[in-house]
Design a protein around this motif. Sequence first.
Motif, PDB file in Angstrom:
ATOM      1  N   ILE A 187       0.845  -1.200   0.000  1.00  0.00           N
ATOM      2  CA  ILE A 187       0.000   0.000   0.000  1.00  0.00           C
ATOM      3  C   ILE A 187       0.880   1.250   0.000  1.00  0.00           C
ATOM      4  O   ILE A 187       0.642   2.197  -0.751  1.00  0.00           O
ATOM      5  N   ALA A 238       1.069   4.021  -3.002  1.00  0.00           N
ATOM      6  CA  ALA A 238       0.768   5.433  -2.722  1.00  0.00           C
ATOM      7  C   ALA A 238       1.951   6.312  -3.089  1.00  0.00           C
ATOM      8  O   ALA A 238       1.780   7.392  -3.679  1.00  0.00           O
ATOM      9  N   GLY A 248      -6.031   8.667  -2.438  1.00  0.00           N
ATOM     10  CA  GLY A 248      -7.185   8.642  -1.546  1.00  0.00           C
ATOM     11  C   GLY A 248      -8.354   7.956  -2.232  1.00  0.00           C
ATOM     12  O   GLY A 248      -8.801   8.389  -3.298  1.00  0.00           O
ATOM     13  N   VAL A 249      -8.849   6.887  -1.639  1.00  0.00           N
ATOM     14  CA  VAL A 249      -9.901   6.107  -2.283  1.00  0.00           C
ATOM     15  C   VAL A 249     -11.191   6.909  -2.431  1.00  0.00           C
ATOM     16  O   VAL A 249     -11.826   6.865  -3.487  1.00  0.00           O
ATOM     17  N   THR A 270      -9.305   7.344   5.069  1.00  0.00           N
ATOM     18  CA  THR A 270      -8.145   6.786   5.761  1.00  0.00           C
ATOM     19  C   THR A 270      -6.952   6.635   4.845  1.00  0.00           C
ATOM     20  O   THR A 270      -5.815   6.824   5.271  1.00  0.00           O
ATOM     21  N   SER A 271      -7.184   6.311   3.595  1.00  0.00           N
ATOM     22  CA  SER A 271      -6.043   6.152   2.687  1.00  0.00           C
ATOM     23  C   SER A 271      -5.443   7.506   2.323  1.00  0.00           C
ATOM     24  O   SER A 271      -4.216   7.642   2.265  1.00  0.00           O
ATOM     25  N   VAL A 289      -2.743   7.333   5.299  1.00  0.00           N
ATOM     26  CA  VAL A 289      -1.536   6.784   4.680  1.00  0.00           C
ATOM     27  C   VAL A 289      -0.707   7.890   4.039  1.00  0.00           C
ATOM     28  O   VAL A 289       0.478   8.044   4.336  1.00  0.00           O
ATOM     29  N   CYS A 290      -1.322   8.650   3.156  1.00  0.00           N
ATOM     30  CA  CYS A 290      -0.557   9.636   2.377  1.00  0.00           C
ATOM     31  C   CYS A 290      -0.309  10.921   3.148  1.00  0.00           C
ATOM     32  O   CYS A 290       0.809  11.437   3.145  1.00  0.00           O
TER      33      CYS A 290
END
Length: 143
Positions: free
Chosen positions: A17, A21, A33-34, A104-105, A109-110
């Motif tokens: 993941i 990203a 971002g999903v 959340t992504s 994450v990013c």
Amino acid sequence: MLEPLSPFVAIAGGLLIGVAAALLLLGNGRIAGVSGMVATACRIDTRGTPWGQATAFVVGLPLGAGLVAVFIRRPELLIGTSPAALVVAGLLVGFGTRLGNGCTSGHGVCGTARLSPRSIAATLTFMGVAAVSVFFIRHVLGV
């Protein structure tokens, strides 16, 4: 019966993941971002990623999961709640991602990897709300 997933599988998934990203950010200057990708693919928001790229990203998510299930392993899914509760939860998550301007992504994450103060605040908020929600639903409502 399948063996439980090892920590190494979880670490490998997290690394994949992160690499995906990072490649999207470095290669195209876009955040993975999903919720934003889904909004673009559904033509709700056309400001960010090009439509074709967003659509490929969104289609690739279940396709990749399907390939893993076919070629590597298929996890056992046990859903211990009602379909109505799942629908309500999904709608609340969708509302929250639009309200928080990301998911959340994108933020978790990013954004935190870029040390974005807004993303760090958003991540702390949705993790805190998730913990309180689980406690409330499981221990107060008994669902």
